[in-house]
Design an enzyme around this catalytic site. Structure first.
Site, PDB file in Angstrom:
ATOM      1  N   GLN A  78     -15.831  -3.879 -72.090  1.00  0.00           N
ATOM      2  CA  GLN A  78     -16.638  -3.954 -73.312  1.00  0.00           C
ATOM      3  C   GLN A  78     -15.806  -4.536 -74.449  1.00  0.00           C
ATOM      4  O   GLN A  78     -15.309  -3.821 -75.304  1.00  0.00           O
ATOM      5  CB  GLN A  78     -17.120  -2.541 -73.665  1.00  0.00           C
ATOM      6  CG  GLN A  78     -18.067  -2.464 -74.815  1.00  0.00           C
ATOM      7  CD  GLN A  78     -19.461  -2.869 -74.440  1.00  0.00           C
ATOM      8  OE1 GLN A  78     -19.945  -2.517 -73.375  1.00  0.00           O
ATOM      9  NE2 GLN A  78     -20.109  -3.605 -75.299  1.00  0.00           N
ATOM     10  N   PHE A  79     -15.643  -5.873 -74.477  1.00  0.00           N
ATOM     11  CA  PHE A  79     -14.817  -6.502 -75.501  1.00  0.00           C
ATOM     12  C   PHE A  79     -15.359  -6.280 -76.907  1.00  0.00           C
ATOM     13  O   PHE A  79     -14.612  -6.326 -77.885  1.00  0.00           O
ATOM     14  CB  PHE A  79     -14.637  -8.003 -75.224  1.00  0.00           C
ATOM     15  CG  PHE A  79     -15.831  -8.846 -75.563  1.00  0.00           C
ATOM     16  CD1 PHE A  79     -15.914  -9.451 -76.811  1.00  0.00           C
ATOM     17  CD2 PHE A  79     -16.853  -9.034 -74.655  1.00  0.00           C
ATOM     18  CE1 PHE A  79     -17.008 -10.237 -77.132  1.00  0.00           C
ATOM     19  CE2 PHE A  79     -17.945  -9.815 -74.964  1.00  0.00           C
ATOM     20  CZ  PHE A  79     -18.032 -10.419 -76.214  1.00  0.00           C
ATOM     21  N   THR A  80     -16.655  -5.990 -77.030  1.00  0.00           N
ATOM     22  CA  THR A  80     -17.245  -5.811 -78.362  1.00  0.00           C
ATOM     23  C   THR A  80     -16.754  -4.545 -79.066  1.00  0.00           C
ATOM     24  O   THR A  80     -17.019  -4.363 -80.256  1.00  0.00           O
ATOM     25  CB  THR A  80     -18.788  -5.803 -78.295  1.00  0.00           C
ATOM     26  OG1 THR A  80     -19.214  -4.739 -77.446  1.00  0.00           O
ATOM     27  CG2 THR A  80     -19.311  -7.134 -77.773  1.00  0.00           C
TER      28      THR A  80
END
Length: 150
Positions: A78-80
């Protein structure tokens, strides 16, 4: 590294109509990796995830860990989680690690959590458009950041 840990009674990840991971009774972990992360962050966070006592005991108190309930893990990249929102209305993601750094750490986290739990960790597909379904239990949701060990 940042992790959003959710206590769930069920969770699954779907990519292009295919279930890539599915669990009952355990933790859905959304994992963000930034450029400054390394092996030390990974080991500390894996131990924290595995040992955090957020499952109810016989008295209804959060005194049990994943090991105590023989729980499962669904790990999702989950890079966000490293969205920068200070300026404007469109988030920036410059702190998030690039795939050449993030993928090996994500795969190492899967291995580390599997080793700690003694069973396979279910997972999404790094970089894919994933659809996550979950039934949050409680709800219990915890945010852990390896750079801010509160």
């Amino acid at each position: 590294m940042r992790a959003v840990i959710q206590r769930v009674t069920q969770a699954s990840c779907q990519v292009d109509d295919e279930i890539t991971g599915s669990i009952e009774n355990g933790l859905l972990v959304l994992l963000g990796i930034e450029e400054a992360d390394g092996q030390e962050d990974l080991e500390w966070l894996a131990a924290k995830i595995f040992n955090i006592r957020i499952f109810s005991d016989a008295k209804g108190l959060m005194n049990k860990s994943l090991a105590d309930i023989d729980g499962n893990i669904l790990l999702i990249s989950q890079f966000t989680l490293f969205a920068a929102t200070k300026k404007g209305n469109r988030p920036g993601f410059t702190r998030a690690a690039r795939p050449d750094q993030a993928i090996p750490l994500y795969e190492a986290m899967i291995k580390q959590l599997s080793t700690l739990s003694g069973k396979p960790v279910q997972a999404g597909i790094f970089g894919a458009d994933m659809k996550i379904s979950l039934l949050n239990d409680g709800p219990v949701t915890i945010l852990i950041d390896t750079k801010n060990k509160e």
